[in-house]
Design an enzyme around this catalytic site. Structure first.
Site, PDB file in Angstrom:
ATOM      1  N   ALA A 266      10.174  42.672   1.232  1.00  0.00           N
ATOM      2  CA  ALA A 266      11.577  42.851   1.586  1.00  0.00           C
ATOM      3  C   ALA A 266      11.919  44.313   1.352  1.00  0.00           C
ATOM      4  O   ALA A 266      11.682  44.835   0.255  1.00  0.00           O
ATOM      5  CB  ALA A 266      12.469  41.952   0.735  1.00  0.00           C
TER       6      ALA A 266
ATOM      7  N   CYS B 100      12.011  42.598  11.439  1.00  0.00           N
ATOM      8  CA  CYS B 100      11.179  41.388  11.509  1.00  0.00           C
ATOM      9  C   CYS B 100      11.873  40.138  12.019  1.00  0.00           C
ATOM     10  O   CYS B 100      11.334  39.450  12.892  1.00  0.00           O
ATOM     11  CB  CYS B 100      10.593  41.093  10.125  1.00  0.00           C
ATOM     12  SG  CYS B 100       9.443  42.340   9.528  1.00  0.00           S
TER      13      CYS B 100
END
EC number: 1.1.1.22
Length: 482
Positions: free
Chosen positions: A162, A274
């Site tokens: 992340a 993403c």
């Protein structure tokens, strides 16, 4: 000494290889990229990406066992393990345009590996790719190898980072996933890569699967995470309609051990490189396998995200007497999330375009995003962010409606409204009384991340809209928005 080469020096390749170099001092790690400016950045004191903790890791390893180079062919030829961490953006034209992954860069990397290899190689998929990509790569390597009887083993080792916490995620991952062929050679390759991660990752967190399970797991993980965001955002619209508070609702359902509290923060929408790309890829794969119901299910996650962004813009315009023409709107935050300078697919792009399309004058402040990046993003078409192209400058009519400030107070000076689009911690600490005093009245604040206390700001004098929160009387009196 074991030598690892990574093709691609971006948000995944750079940090991942830096941590491997730190944790495995006896392994030589080289990150290669055809972009000279990017490699120059990695070799400088100002790294090309912002990530908390990354500077320190690179500083400890660079020049010792971590290197950055544009000499792709030499370092690929010398390596025993080659990671491929290149972009796999959504196709913009041709078959599958708007959904399918564009594997142009991956195929180019595979052809380079085949062309320069003179010894056996373990090739590791680090990029997110469609299921069965490894099979295609095997064929390219087998039919293009110039070095005689060279054996390649393809592994899938997807990243689960992340942005903003990438270094922490690499130091202490939830899991490391390695997929390989279920053959003696494939199992040996899996064991070789596992031995690298085992230097610092507990054995019970290293999962081994077959190739196809690993490739699909990455797409599925991102789809599930994005699904949670779209789910709570859908509930946020219902909360506003009924007077419920989405924060209270999310806290309540998050206490259920079967659900958990993460990814239940309502917002203006998700972004990043993403989620949208991978879900659209998943949709395309489902369509190709004749699963239209499954494809439609996952496509709805994207539709809700688009709806949330347009709903936010509509709320801004309708609240301000149904027109923002000529009005200054301060936008606080342009990155897709805090603690990163990444603006790929950030909701701020669609919000700013929507406001400019209604003739607002937009003043943008983000602590990690440059004016050049903002202008570049606002002239791009959908899916263009990872495709090389000759960018056109912002049109004169659009340019006069967009400005970038390096100070939140300056961005808001003389504004009719403030929109918070990124949850930077500094936005929680701003002197909103000072900001209010310098704005036109009535002064509006539209909180797309629920970072401020709406009651406190209302006491200052703001008309406040917070995603999924009960509407104040001003907003309730305005026309309903879709």
């Amino acid at each position: 000494m074991v030598k690892i080469c990574c093709i691609g020096a971006g948000y995944v390749g750079g940090p991942t290889m830096a941590v491997i170099a730190l944790k495995c001092p006896d392994v030589e790690v080289v990150v290669v990229d055809i972009s000279a400016p990017r490699i120059e950045g990695w070799n400088s004191e100002r790294l090309p990406i912002y990530e908390p903790g990354l500077d320190d890791v690179v500083r400890q390893c660079r020049g010792r066992n971590l290197f950055f180079s544009t000499d792709v062919e030499r370092h690929v030829a010398d390596a025993g393990i080659v990671f491929v961490s290149v972009n796999t953006p959504t196709k913009t034209r041709g078959l599958g345009a708007g959904k399918a992954a564009d594997l142009t860069y991956w195929e180019s990397a595979a052809r380079i590996i085949a062309d320069v290899s003179r010894s056996d190689k373990i090739v590791v998929e680090k990029s997110t790719v469609p299921v069965k990509t490894a099979e295609a790569i095997e064929k390219i390597l087998a039919h293009n190898s110039k070095g005689g009887n060279i054996r390649y083993q393809i592994l899938s080792n997807p990243e689960f980072l992340a942005e903003g916490t990438a270094i922490q995620d690499l130091f202490s991952p939830d899991r490391v996933l390695i997929g390989g062929r279920e053959t003696p050679e494939g199992r040996a390759a899996v064991a070789a890569l596992k031995s690298i991660y085992a230097r610092w990752v507990p054995d019970d967190r290293i999962i081994t699967t077959n190739l196809w399970s690993a490739e699909l797991s990455k797409l599925a993980a991102n789809a599930f995470l994005a699904q949670r965001i779209s789910s709570v955002n859908a509930i946020s619209a219902l909360c506003e309609a009924t007077g419920a508070d989405v924060t209270e609702v999310a806290n309540s359902i998050g206490k259920d051990s079967r659900i958990g509290p993460r990814f239940l923060s309502a917002s203006v929408g998700f972004g990043g490189s993403c989620f949208q790309k991978d879900i659209l890829n998943l949709v395309y794969i489902c369509e190709c396998y004749g699963l239209p119901e499954v494809a439609n299910y996952w496509h709805q996650v994207i539709r809700i995200n688009d709806y949330q962004k347009s709903r936010f813009v509509n709320r801004v315009v309708s609240s301000m007497f149904n027109t923002v023409a000529g009005k200054k709107v301060a936008v606080l935050g342009f990155a897709f999330k805090k603690d990163t300078g990444d603006t790929r697919e950030t909701p701020a792009i669609d919000v700013c375009k929507g406001l400019v399309g209604d003739k607002a004058v937009v003043s943008i402040y983000d602590p990690q995003v440059t004016e050049e990046q903002v202008q570049r993003d606002l002239v791009m078409n959908k899916f263009d962010w990872d495709h090389p192209r000759h960018l056109q400058p912002m049109s004169p009519s659009s340019a006069k409606h967009v400005a970038v400030s390096w100070d939140a107070y300056e961005a808001a000076r003389g504004a009719h409204a403030v929109c918070i689009l990124t949850e930077w911690d500094e936005f929680r600490r701003l002197d909103y009384q000072r900001m209010y005093d310098a704005m036109h009245k009535p002064a509006f604040l539209f909180d797309g991340r629920n970072v401020v206390d709406p009651d406190k700001l209302r006491r200052i004098g703001f008309v406040v809209y917070s995603i999924g929160k009960p509407l104040d009387h001003w907003l309730r009196d305005m026309p309903a928005v879709a």
